[in-house]
Structures are given as C-alpha cells and as structure tokens.
Design an enzyme around this catalytic site. Structure first.
Site, PDB file in Angstrom:
ATOM      1  N   GLN A  32     -32.719 -14.750  -4.820  1.00  3.45           N
ATOM      2  CA  GLN A  32     -32.816 -15.363  -3.466  1.00  3.45           C
ATOM      3  C   GLN A  32     -33.601 -14.139  -2.731  1.00  3.45           C
ATOM      4  OE1 GLN A  32     -29.821 -16.281  -0.792  1.00  3.45           O
ATOM      5  NE2 GLN A  32     -30.516 -18.275  -0.670  1.00  3.45           N
ATOM      6  N   TYR A  51     -31.494 -17.044   9.436  1.00  2.96           N
ATOM      7  CA  TYR A  51     -32.233 -15.660   9.095  1.00  2.96           C
ATOM      8  C   TYR A  51     -33.618 -15.893   9.489  1.00  2.96           C
ATOM      9  CZ  TYR A  51     -27.712 -14.289   7.363  1.00  2.96           C
ATOM     10  OH  TYR A  51     -26.398 -14.217   7.472  1.00  2.96           O
ATOM     11  N   ARG A  83     -34.508 -22.669   0.046  1.00  2.00           N
ATOM     12  CA  ARG A  83     -33.279 -23.003   0.675  1.00  2.00           C
ATOM     13  C   ARG A  83     -33.545 -23.141   2.269  1.00  2.00           C
ATOM     14  NH1 ARG A  83     -26.940 -21.003   0.254  1.00  2.00           N
ATOM     15  NH2 ARG A  83     -26.529 -22.989  -0.612  1.00  2.00           N
ATOM     16  N   GLY A 131     -20.260 -22.544  -4.408  1.00  2.00           N
ATOM     17  CA  GLY A 131     -20.103 -21.072  -3.865  1.00  2.00           C
ATOM     18  C   GLY A 131     -18.962 -20.526  -4.416  1.00  2.00           C
ATOM     19  N   ARG A 132     -17.955 -20.780  -3.388  1.00  2.00           N
ATOM     20  CA  ARG A 132     -16.681 -20.045  -3.211  1.00  2.00           C
ATOM     21  C   ARG A 132     -15.838 -20.482  -4.749  1.00  2.00           C
ATOM     22  NH1 ARG A 132     -15.273 -22.493   2.309  1.00  2.00           N
ATOM     23  NH2 ARG A 132     -16.790 -24.034   1.302  1.00  2.00           N
TER      24      ARG A 132
HETATM   25  C1  LIG Z   1     -19.049 -14.824   0.477  1.00  2.00           C
HETATM   26  C2  LIG Z   1     -20.075 -15.777   0.706  1.00  2.00           C
HETATM   27  C3  LIG Z   1     -21.366 -15.161   0.592  1.00  2.00           C
HETATM   28  C4  LIG Z   1     -22.530 -16.275   0.883  1.00  2.00           C
HETATM   29  N1  LIG Z   1     -24.003 -15.718   0.869  1.00  2.00           N
HETATM   30  C5  LIG Z   1     -24.906 -16.226   0.822  1.00  2.00           C
HETATM   31  C6  LIG Z   1     -26.200 -15.950   0.623  1.00  2.00           C
HETATM   32  O1  LIG Z   1     -26.445 -14.702   0.444  1.00  2.00           O
HETATM   33  N2  LIG Z   1     -27.283 -16.429   0.741  1.00  2.00           N
HETATM   34  C7  LIG Z   1     -27.064 -17.964   1.076  1.00  2.00           C
HETATM   35  O2  LIG Z   1     -28.232 -18.546   1.086  1.00  2.00           O
HETATM   36  N3  LIG Z   1     -25.722 -18.688   1.079  1.00  2.00           N
HETATM   37  C8  LIG Z   1     -25.034 -17.617   1.072  1.00  2.00           C
HETATM   38  N4  LIG Z   1     -23.584 -18.164   1.403  1.00  2.00           N
HETATM   39  C9  LIG Z   1     -23.480 -19.699   1.635  1.00  2.00           C
HETATM   40  C10 LIG Z   1     -23.105 -20.212  -0.010  1.00  2.00           C
HETATM   41  O3  LIG Z   1     -24.344 -20.293  -0.726  1.00  2.00           O
HETATM   42  C11 LIG Z   1     -22.713 -21.839   0.084  1.00  2.00           C
HETATM   43  O4  LIG Z   1     -23.755 -22.638   0.562  1.00  2.00           O
HETATM   44  C12 LIG Z   1     -21.283 -22.059   0.811  1.00  2.00           C
HETATM   45  O5  LIG Z   1     -20.321 -21.189   0.449  1.00  2.00           O
HETATM   46  C13 LIG Z   1     -20.914 -23.561   0.653  1.00  2.00           C
HETATM   47  O6  LIG Z   1     -20.555 -23.801  -0.875  1.00  2.00           O
HETATM   48  P1  LIG Z   1     -19.169 -23.793  -1.088  1.00  2.00           P
HETATM   49  O7  LIG Z   1     -18.388 -24.914  -0.394  1.00  2.00           O
HETATM   50  O8  LIG Z   1     -19.065 -24.266  -2.654  1.00  2.00           O
HETATM   51  O9  LIG Z   1     -18.682 -22.270  -1.334  1.00  2.00           O
HETATM   52  C14 LIG Z   1     -22.378 -17.426   1.045  1.00  2.00           C
HETATM   53  C15 LIG Z   1     -21.177 -18.036   1.301  1.00  2.00           C
HETATM   54  C16 LIG Z   1     -20.144 -17.286   0.808  1.00  2.00           C
HETATM   55  C17 LIG Z   1     -18.535 -17.902   0.708  1.00  2.00           C
END
Ligand SMILES: Cc1cc2nc3c(=O)[nH]c(=O)nc-3n(C[C@H](O)[C@H](O)[C@H](O)COP(=O)(O)O)c2cc1C
Length: 361
Positions: A112, A193, A240, A330-331
């Site tokens: 990414q 961003y 994205r 994600g999480r």
């Molecule tokens: C700790 C953390 C770091 C994240 N870093 C990024 C990132 O570097 N780039 C990005 O596009 N989204 C980032 N996100 C967003 C996640 O990619 C994702 O869209 C978000 O957590 C929702 O998905 P989930 O409900 O399955 O966690 C981050 C989320 C979390 C929790």
C-alpha cells in the site's frame, strides 16, 4: 447441538469466502478474504521492516491477499513514527524478506503506497520542511507528540510542478515495490491523506485545474494512477478510496459528485480492484445516493471491488458477489493470524482487541 448450530459451527454460512476468485488474467486469489492494511508503527528507525514483521505477515499468508500496512513513498510523506518506507535500498531489501516469506507460505501480498499530505509532520521530515497539500490549510484536530498534543503543521500548497513530481514519486515507489517482489500495489487514496485531500472540497480549495469541479478534483488521483500504471501492469494496481470516510476533514455536500465522476473514470483503466475504506460500513449516506460506501462503489465502478468496515465473516458472506467481490478484514486479523484456517475448520474467532495492534497473535 442442533443442526443449525452445527452448520454455523462448521462455517457453512461462510463457505463462499473460501472459494477462489479470479480478478483478471494475472491474479487469482485462493479465497475471498483480504487482510486489510494496518499501520502499526513498528518498523526500525530507518523505516525498514523488522524480522518480527516478516513473521507477522508470513503467519497470515493463507489470506486470499494481504495488503501491507501503508508504506510512505517519500520522506516528506511521513506523519507517524516508525512507519515503513520504500525509497531506500535498505527498505526495499527489508520488504523483500517480508514478501519472500509470504510467498514461501503460498500467499499474495500488495504494497500500500502512502503519502499523508498535510498529516505529515515537519518533525519527521529531513530538513524540517513543511508538509505538502492541495491547499495551505492545517488539518483539524491535534496530534500526539512527545511534547503532548499539538496542532498539525501548516502545509505548503503544492505547485503544479510539485503535483507532477508527486505522481512520479508514487510511480517510483510502485516500481520499487515490484522490485522488492510484491505481487502488486495498492495506491492509498483514502482516509484523509494526500490523494483524499485532493478529492474533497474542505481540504482542496484550489481554483486551478486541480480544484473547483469534480473533474478537476479527481485529476491528481487519476494522474497518480496513470503514472503508476506506466511502470506497473494496471491489472496489478489497486486503489483504496473512502468516499464518506471524513478522516481529518469536514464534510461538503459536493463531495459525492467527485466520486461519481472518478469511479467510472477508474473503470476505463483496467485496474486490479477498487477497495473501500471505512471503519463501519453499516451506515448509509444521503450524498452517496443513500448507499453504504461499498454499495456506492459498486454502483459507479463495474470492476472488482473489496469491501471493508466492521464486517465479520458471517456478516460479509451474504454480500459477496452482490455488494463486493472480496472482503477485507482488519482488526480481527490482528487477533486471528490463522483467520482463514479457522474459517475452514469452523472455529470461533478471537474478538477484536485494541492492544493487539502492538501485540498481534
Ligand atoms: C491499527 C489500524 C491501522 C490501520 N492502518 C491503515 C493503513 O495503513 N491503511 C489503510 O488504508 N487503512 C488502515 N486502517 C483501516 C483498516 O484497513 C480497515 O479499513 C479498518 O480497520 C476497518 O476494518 P475492520 O473493521 O475489519 O477492522 C487501519 C486500521 C487499524 C485498526
């Protein structure tokens, strides 16, 4: 245990997530589960991946695809400590170790590519230059630093020359990522961003050809995509976007029109996919035609899409094919390294745990 409970326990509801998906001539994912990009700020002080990160990614290689944590494309792109870069040989070599380990375990991984724009911090920028942004407007809110909570730095408004250079910076980073062995790249156009700052009226007050109309507001994003696609096969390039994400900016009712223009333009470019970005995709928005983000993207973009946003395998599975082709998690991936294996075996997942960002399974 009743038959229904047995079905649920055996993962029958989520079987569709385990089916392979062919995106194009170059890419077939072994299942529909994508590990979402997650910044963890654990790279070394040269912004290169560490051995612990090699292990972290390798353990997750049975995802259909991994999207790496966001990787900055240039020193002036840095908004947070110890995030990775891909502009030095050491960083490229560090990523090669991650990618090789994922490949050795049969996985696919995209890089990414990230520029934080006005979220960058002069303190991280060599020479202390100001961050760059579409307009000289400070991001709202405060940012945590060693000295306490401080306002964001005031960015410089990018000149036309800097805008053109920036597209080349992304392209060079994409080339470096492919050199490191990544299977493709995902351009980070979401979450407030740099690219997202151009796509929204609140941070983008330009009156030249990069602001003021949907076509102008989308121009920088499309120029980055086109510059990257000159160096990397477009079928290996994803993007994205967060049409209603509103991270670090104010809403403007005209913003929806920008995405209604942008998404069909992206369709013409034969990309790998468009990936939504939102924390909770269970809300609908007036300016997105009353759709959730994932539904809105599907309406205006006919290629492959990845959904995301507080989904579990059970809530995502019924939406596969209709609302999105793959689901990013994600999480839950922080607490379940073997998420796909658990789905295959019908095992319960560990719950989300905020502490897992620094201490993942
Ligand atoms: C700790 C953390 C770091 C994240 N870093 C990024 C990132 O570097 N780039 C990005 O596009 N989204 C980032 N996100 C967003 C996640 O990619 C994702 O869209 C978000 O957590 C929702 O998905 P989930 O409900 O399955 O966690 C981050 C989320 C979390 C929790």
């Amino acid at each position: 245990m009743s038959a229904m409970e047995q079905d649920a326990a055996s993962g029958a509801d989520t079987d569709i997530l385990l089916q392979p998906y062919t995106l194009n001539d170059k890419l077939t994912f072994k299942n529909r589960v994508v590990m979402a990009p997650m910044t963890r700020c654990v790279n070394d002080d040269d912004l290169a991946p560490t051995p612990a990160m090699v292990e972290y990614y390798a353990k997750r290689a049975n995802a259909g695809m991994i999207v790496s944590e966001a990787i900055i494309v240039h020193p002036r792109a840095q908004g947070y400590p110890n995030v990775p870069g891909i502009f030095t040989d050491k960083q490229i070599e560090g990523w090669r170790k991650v990618v090789d380990a994922v490949h050795a375990n049969g996985g696919i991984i995209f890089a990414q590519l990230w520029h934080t724009g006005r979220i960058a911090t002069a303190a991280f920028i060599p020479g202390g230059e100001a961050p760059l942004a579409p307009s000289a407007l400070r991001a709202p809110g405060r940012v945590r630093r060693a000295e306490g909570e401080v306002p964001h730095d005031l960015p410089d408004e990018m000149t036309i020359e800097q805008i053109h250079e920036m597209a080349e910076i992304y392209a060079q980073a994409a080339e470096n990522a492919m050199k490191a062995g990544f299977d493709g790249v995902e351009i980070h156009g979401a979450n407030g961003y740099l690219i997202d700052q151009f796509l929204h009226y609140d941070p983008n007050r330009r009156t030249d050809e990069y602001g003021g109309t949907p076509e102008n507001m989308a121009r920088f994003c499309l120029e980055v995509v086109d510059a990257v696609c000159k160096r990397v096969d477009s079928e290996l390039v994803g993007l994205r976007l967060s049409p209603a994400g509103y991270a670090q900016m104010e809403e403007d009712e005209r913003d929806g029109e920008v995405f209604k223009y942008l998404l069909p333009e992206l369709d013409k470019r034969n990309l790998a996919y468009v990936h939504g970005s939102i924390f909770v995709d269970q809300v609908t928005y007036d300016y997105l035609d009353g759709e959730r983000i994932t539904g809105f993207i599907r309406k205006y973009y006919k290629g492959n899409t990845i959904g995301v946003g507080s989904y579990t395998p059970e809530t995502a599975a019924p939406l596969i094919d209709n609302t999105f082709d793959m689901i990013a998690i994600g999480r839950l991936y922080l607490t379940n390294a073997d998420l796909v294996g658990k789905l295959e075996r019908g095992e319960e997942l560990n719950p989300i745990d905020d502490a897992a960002t620094l201490n993942p399974e």
